[in-house]
Structures are given as structure tokens and as C-alpha cells.
Design a protein around this motif. Sequence first.
Motif, PDB file in Angstrom:
ATOM      1  N   ARG A 168      20.175   3.310  12.945  1.00 42.55           N
ATOM      2  CA  ARG A 168      19.134   3.466  11.927  1.00 42.55           C
ATOM      3  C   ARG A 168      19.477   2.681  10.658  1.00 42.55           C
ATOM      4  O   ARG A 168      18.596   2.145   9.973  1.00 42.55           O
ATOM      5  CB  ARG A 168      18.959   4.951  11.600  1.00 42.55           C
ATOM      6  N   GLU A 190      18.731  -1.012  11.244  1.00 43.25           N
ATOM      7  CA  GLU A 190      17.284  -1.283  11.122  1.00 43.25           C
ATOM      8  C   GLU A 190      16.862  -1.357   9.657  1.00 43.25           C
ATOM      9  O   GLU A 190      16.108  -2.252   9.258  1.00 43.25           O
ATOM     10  CB  GLU A 190      16.488  -0.175  11.829  1.00 43.25           C
ATOM     11  N   ALA A 207      19.836  -8.575  14.762  1.00 42.59           N
ATOM     12  CA  ALA A 207      18.916  -8.150  13.703  1.00 42.59           C
ATOM     13  C   ALA A 207      18.630  -9.281  12.721  1.00 42.59           C
ATOM     14  O   ALA A 207      19.563  -9.893  12.202  1.00 42.59           O
ATOM     15  CB  ALA A 207      19.500  -6.955  12.959  1.00 42.59           C
ATOM     16  N   SER A 225      18.280  -4.541   7.964  1.00 40.12           N
ATOM     17  CA  SER A 225      17.556  -5.726   8.440  1.00 40.12           C
ATOM     18  C   SER A 225      16.199  -5.845   7.766  1.00 40.12           C
ATOM     19  O   SER A 225      15.807  -6.929   7.299  1.00 40.12           O
ATOM     20  CB  SER A 225      17.398  -5.659   9.963  1.00 40.12           C
ATOM     21  N   ARG A 226      15.509  -4.742   7.693  1.00 37.02           N
ATOM     22  CA  ARG A 226      14.161  -4.742   7.087  1.00 37.02           C
ATOM     23  C   ARG A 226      14.222  -5.210   5.627  1.00 37.02           C
ATOM     24  O   ARG A 226      13.424  -6.049   5.191  1.00 37.02           O
ATOM     25  CB  ARG A 226      13.584  -3.330   7.172  1.00 37.02           C
TER      26      ARG A 226
END
Length: 239
Positions: free
Chosen positions: A108, A111, A160, A114-115
Motif C-alpha cells: 500500500r 502504491e 511502479a 508511486s501515485r
Amino acid sequence: MTDRRTELAANLAKVEERIAAACAAAGRDRAEVTLIVVTKTYPASDVRILSELGVRDVAENRDQDAAPKAAASADLPLTWHFVGQLQTNKVRSVTGYADFVQSVDRPRLVEALSREAVRTGREVGCLVQVALDAAASGRGERGGVAPGGIAELAGLIAAAPGLRLGGLMTVAPLAGEYAGRQGAAFERLMDLSTDLRRAHPTANMVSAGMSADLEEAVAAGATHVRVGTAVLGVRPRLG
């Protein structure tokens, strides 16, 4: 300020001597080991002095302290490392200043990092934090993934967008089979790094060792040591 500069310069020189001696004892070149000064609880003015003294890598473990300090030091030629347990609600802030997040320990978090990296157009280096005291598939008391979870997490980071897999980080365990055996813990981390580099050859960072055990880390092969107290002094207690 002059007294503080003198104090920091003397402490830094002693740490440099220790690293150089440890490298010589291990048959390593001094250039193979990067000193990261952990500036947590100390002011931006200390960061500025350290930069003037030649320090290029600094680390923080709490975003609420790190963010304003990084902003105040934005004109300095520094690489910022985030080394504390990172909650996903702090990722947006941390991604704004951290060049490396050394404490990546769950999908998590990958993610979220990366975002935010993509959103801000930055590339963030990520190290998998390894908990050598964790059960086979669990996480350590102070964060980190068990050795058996490294490959999966490293693969997620490598794939990622906006992230770069840097390597591995650990904190010498206080419990379990490696308690009080820092040298053995760091040697185990080096073995795990060798395994990781078979799949990801450029993931060659190994961050291990602090003020009390940097010699053991250098002997094992660490590429980065994280030193706070030995450079900055004993930290004041946080209320």
C-alpha cells in the motif's frame, strides 16, 4: 553558532575517522561508504552547518519535523532520506522533499508513493526495510518486511512509475536471534542484498549501522551508514 560549528566539526571528524578505520580494516575503499547524518530533533541551523562542513546526505524519521526543515534548507546541495515508519497520509508531504524513502515495508505504501511521485513529476528512490526479527510473513516491531517478503515488495517498487528500487535497509533487531549480534544481522542483510541483486542488479544500496554499530555494518559491506548521536550529540527527550 561558532561553538556549535566547532562541536559539529569535531564530532564529524571523529565519525569520519571511525568510518575510514572500519573501511581499512575491511579492505574497502572509503568512497564505498556514504555517511547519512540523521538530524531528527535538531534544527535547520544544524543542517546548514553540516552542509557547510561537507555533509551531503541527511535523514529524518518524522514528517512533521522533516518537512519544514527541508523547506528551510532547500537551497543546500543535500540528498534527503526518510527513514521512519511512514503512514500513507504523510506520503504527499514526504514525496515533496525526500530523495529516498528507506522504510518501504508494504504494498500500500508503494502504491501511495508511486501515485504522488507521478503527480509531482519526481523520481523517488525506495529501499525495502527488512525486519530481521519478523516472523516468516509478518512485519517487524519497528516496521520492515520479513526476509521472505523482500522479493515481492522489491518487484512492486521496480515496476511502479515514479519509483526507483535502491536496495535494502535494516535496523539491528533488539529481540530474536540477532539481538546483540549486530555483525551477524548485517551479514544476513548482505546475503539478502546479494539475492536481490540477482533479479535487480542496480539495487545495490545497503543501509545499515548507526552510531553504536557502524563498524560492524561497514565490515559486513554496508554502502550507507545512518549516524545521528555521534555527530549531533545526545538528543533531548521529546515530550
